[in-house]
Design a protein around this motif. Sequence first.
Motif, PDB file in Angstrom:
ATOM      1  N   LEU A  60      24.983  26.740   6.844  1.00  0.00           N
ATOM      2  CA  LEU A  60      25.415  27.597   7.949  1.00  0.00           C
ATOM      3  C   LEU A  60      25.964  26.752   9.108  1.00  0.00           C
ATOM      4  CD1 LEU A  60      22.476  30.183   7.997  1.00  0.00           C
ATOM      5  CD2 LEU A  60      24.780  30.469   7.035  1.00  0.00           C
ATOM      6  N   ALA A  61      25.287  25.641   9.417  1.00  0.00           N
ATOM      7  CA  ALA A  61      25.756  24.769  10.498  1.00  0.00           C
ATOM      8  C   ALA A  61      27.080  24.116  10.134  1.00  0.00           C
ATOM      9  CB  ALA A  61      24.703  23.698  10.801  1.00  0.00           C
ATOM     10  N   GLY A  62      27.249  23.761   8.854  1.00  0.00           N
ATOM     11  CA  GLY A  62      28.517  23.175   8.427  1.00  0.00           C
ATOM     12  C   GLY A  62      29.678  24.135   8.574  1.00  0.00           C
ATOM     13  N   VAL A  63      29.456  25.396   8.187  1.00  0.00           N
ATOM     14  CA  VAL A  63      30.514  26.407   8.343  1.00  0.00           C
ATOM     15  C   VAL A  63      30.836  26.630   9.828  1.00  0.00           C
ATOM     16  CG1 VAL A  63      31.105  28.832   7.983  1.00  0.00           C
ATOM     17  CG2 VAL A  63      29.964  27.534   6.164  1.00  0.00           C
ATOM     18  N   ALA A  64      29.771  26.656  10.666  1.00  0.00           N
ATOM     19  CA  ALA A  64      29.988  26.843  12.097  1.00  0.00           C
ATOM     20  C   ALA A  64      30.761  25.672  12.697  1.00  0.00           C
ATOM     21  CB  ALA A  64      28.642  27.005  12.811  1.00  0.00           C
ATOM     22  N   ALA A  65      30.414  24.454  12.286  1.00  0.00           N
ATOM     23  CA  ALA A  65      31.126  23.278  12.795  1.00  0.00           C
ATOM     24  C   ALA A  65      32.594  23.306  12.379  1.00  0.00           C
ATOM     25  CB  ALA A  65      30.454  21.997  12.291  1.00  0.00           C
ATOM     26  N   PHE A  66      32.841  23.689  11.145  1.00  0.00           N
ATOM     27  CA  PHE A  66      34.222  23.792  10.677  1.00  0.00           C
ATOM     28  C   PHE A  66      34.991  24.840  11.483  1.00  0.00           C
ATOM     29  CE2 PHE A  66      37.312  25.571   7.504  1.00  0.00           C
ATOM     30  CZ  PHE A  66      38.181  24.497   7.544  1.00  0.00           C
ATOM     31  N   GLY A  67      34.341  25.963  11.792  1.00  0.00           N
ATOM     32  CA  GLY A  67      34.990  26.994  12.593  1.00  0.00           C
ATOM     33  C   GLY A  67      35.316  26.523  13.998  1.00  0.00           C
ATOM     34  N   LEU A  68      34.408  25.748  14.610  1.00  0.00           N
ATOM     35  CA  LEU A  68      34.664  25.235  15.955  1.00  0.00           C
ATOM     36  C   LEU A  68      35.817  24.240  15.951  1.00  0.00           C
ATOM     37  CD1 LEU A  68      31.002  24.741  17.236  1.00  0.00           C
ATOM     38  CD2 LEU A  68      32.669  26.443  18.011  1.00  0.00           C
ATOM     39  N   VAL A  69      35.899  23.409  14.928  1.00  0.00           N
ATOM     40  CA  VAL A  69      37.010  22.459  14.839  1.00  0.00           C
ATOM     41  C   VAL A  69      38.340  23.214  14.709  1.00  0.00           C
ATOM     42  CG1 VAL A  69      38.049  20.604  13.492  1.00  0.00           C
ATOM     43  CG2 VAL A  69      35.586  20.636  13.873  1.00  0.00           C
ATOM     44  N   LEU A  70      38.345  24.258  13.891  1.00  0.00           N
ATOM     45  CA  LEU A  70      39.573  25.049  13.762  1.00  0.00           C
ATOM     46  C   LEU A  70      39.937  25.720  15.084  1.00  0.00           C
ATOM     47  CD1 LEU A  70      39.269  26.797  10.271  1.00  0.00           C
ATOM     48  CD2 LEU A  70      40.576  24.771  10.900  1.00  0.00           C
ATOM     49  N   ARG A  71      38.916  26.133  15.848  1.00  0.00           N
ATOM     50  CA  ARG A  71      39.189  26.761  17.150  1.00  0.00           C
ATOM     51  C   ARG A  71      39.907  25.789  18.083  1.00  0.00           C
ATOM     52  NH1 ARG A  71      41.017  28.442  20.749  1.00  0.00           N
ATOM     53  NH2 ARG A  71      40.301  29.893  22.383  1.00  0.00           N
ATOM     54  N   LEU A  72      39.583  24.513  18.003  1.00  0.00           N
ATOM     55  CA  LEU A  72      40.291  23.515  18.794  1.00  0.00           C
ATOM     56  C   LEU A  72      41.648  23.171  18.188  1.00  0.00           C
ATOM     57  CD1 LEU A  72      37.463  20.968  19.676  1.00  0.00           C
ATOM     58  CD2 LEU A  72      38.471  22.698  21.167  1.00  0.00           C
ATOM     59  N   LEU A  73      41.705  23.149  16.861  1.00  0.00           N
ATOM     60  CA  LEU A  73      42.908  22.690  16.174  1.00  0.00           C
ATOM     61  C   LEU A  73      44.056  23.693  16.235  1.00  0.00           C
ATOM     62  CD1 LEU A  73      44.434  20.745  14.274  1.00  0.00           C
ATOM     63  CD2 LEU A  73      43.279  21.851  12.353  1.00  0.00           C
ATOM     64  N   LEU A  74      43.761  24.976  16.001  1.00  0.00           N
ATOM     65  CA  LEU A  74      44.830  25.949  15.822  1.00  0.00           C
ATOM     66  C   LEU A  74      45.726  26.134  17.049  1.00  0.00           C
ATOM     67  CD1 LEU A  74      43.082  28.641  13.608  1.00  0.00           C
ATOM     68  CD2 LEU A  74      44.717  26.876  12.933  1.00  0.00           C
ATOM     69  N   PRO A  75      45.165  26.209  18.280  1.00  0.00           N
ATOM     70  CA  PRO A  75      46.081  26.313  19.428  1.00  0.00           C
ATOM     71  C   PRO A  75      47.023  25.119  19.556  1.00  0.00           C
ATOM     72  CG  PRO A  75      43.865  26.945  20.067  1.00  0.00           C
ATOM     73  CD  PRO A  75      43.765  26.361  18.702  1.00  0.00           C
ATOM     74  N   ASP A  76      46.505  23.915  19.324  1.00  0.00           N
ATOM     75  CA  ASP A  76      47.360  22.735  19.368  1.00  0.00           C
ATOM     76  C   ASP A  76      48.364  22.740  18.225  1.00  0.00           C
ATOM     77  OD1 ASP A  76      46.186  21.807  21.587  1.00  0.00           O
ATOM     78  OD2 ASP A  76      45.212  20.062  20.694  1.00  0.00           O
ATOM     79  N   LEU A  77      47.893  23.163  17.042  1.00  0.00           N
ATOM     80  CA  LEU A  77      48.779  23.194  15.881  1.00  0.00           C
ATOM     81  C   LEU A  77      49.921  24.164  16.115  1.00  0.00           C
ATOM     82  CD1 LEU A  77      49.394  22.379  12.985  1.00  0.00           C
ATOM     83  CD2 LEU A  77      47.867  24.193  12.205  1.00  0.00           C
TER      84      LEU A  77
END
Length: 517
Positions: A60-77
């Motif tokens: 669960l923590a791994g999925v949450a961490a991946f989601g937070l990284v995408l939250r930072l990545l997608l606006p920049d992407l």
Amino acid sequence: MLRYLTLVGAASAAVAPFLPGGAARSDTVDWPVIGLAVGVIAVAALGFARHRAARTAAVLAGVAAFGLVLRLLLPDLGAGLTGPRLPVLAVGAAAVALGVGASGGWRVRPVGVVAAVVAVAASVLAPVAVDAAVVDSETRDERGFAPPAVAQRLTGRQWAWQPPADVTALVAAGHGVVVGLGGGTVVALDGADGDEQWRYTRSGAFVDNLVASKDGKAVVTTFRSSLDTRSQLLVVLDADTGAVRFDRVIPSVLAEVEALTPGTAVLAVRDRDVITGYDLVTGDEKWRWTPPEGCAVPYTRAVGGRTTVLTVVECPDAVRLLALDEATGAQRWQHEVPLDRDDRRRVDVHLAGTPDGALVSARITSTRAKPGAITLALFDAETGAVEYRPEPRWVVRADRGPAVLLEVQDGARATEVHVVDAATGTTRPLDAAVCPDRSADATTATTYVRKCADDGRETTVVVQPLDGSPATSVPVRMDGSGVLLKSFLVAAPGAVVVARGAFGGTPAPVVGLVGRE
């Protein structure tokens, strides 16, 4: 069987904070990325626990961490501003999330080996893939001949180019003009016929700034994100071919206060009291200038000469206009305005330079200036010679072109307009009444050009010779809709080009009024 994937993911997360950053985060200490990397590594460690509850929590923590990284990545992407940190961290987070959920032991199995190899390859290729996904560039071969002369006398012929999005910027450069468009696109048009020469796009970004070098051979543009504007991506393009010379992430404030000053060979960037000169071809730092001890740089943007960078220094005893050599950063000349005792009264400074870098206008306003000091003048940007001293009633407009204008203004309207002949130190009146609702203007060596009445379908361009001859009006069809935000008019190689910056509706065409020398 996939515990090797977990280890690869943790290694990617550990490396990510040390890679160059994206535009939305600091290039020094990137605490969000560091924090997420530590979290991903902690999840990987938790994934090796024996208890099922710990393993479930790790998933669960791994999925949450991946989601937070995408939250930072997608606006920049989406803005095309992402550096390698976040793509590598995203691959690492995904690998850890998958590894802790699917691993069952250390037994070597083909699927585990393949997954680990894929994760390593993805970590290496992610930054390249991200950049390729957001950048669309169409270049052309270098032309082996000089651009045509800047348009002076109009021939009566016009061309029109229909932009696919709203026009946000327009500058003369290369063999014509370079246009900034909504959607993160920069397009070069040939001044003689309006044909598209090259195109550079960063998908999802916005063109914030567009400035040409003094010789018109380079274009400096900045791209910003719609979601995070703390930083922007600066890209220097070759004005002839559209090829990228270099790029770098800069704080947004530098673009917003026009702190980017391209000369002929150097891009000068002012950040607070520090001015740094970067090579306009390679982006390498060539020099760095700071004010003398006890002095500061008042709020005013630097101005570029042909081979100089001009700035102002405020010291306890004087305000000094300084010209730095653009090749070395060494002081070439200075103009000093002595001050009375320091009582903390404000000093206001306004600098403006002609686009060709020949002249700079300086207005220094202070009740502390000693009698007899020259506080308003036109200077030769290369030598510091005083070319003309306007009366205080004039508003000096030196950034419209090679010819400097003097105006008496009533709000946004100019009620009186003169042009300065720097060679003789005299002025000549021009007709201000012929264009009372001026929305954009430019000067050439022989003419004053204004964009006047604009009803959304047709605009009027008024051209008057600088010798005071009667003005002529040229109708220009510019069908379009939307809310008018800004008007553009530049005298460029081959044509006087006019455009309308609007929001919503149908973009108006960019129109060139073909001219000759």
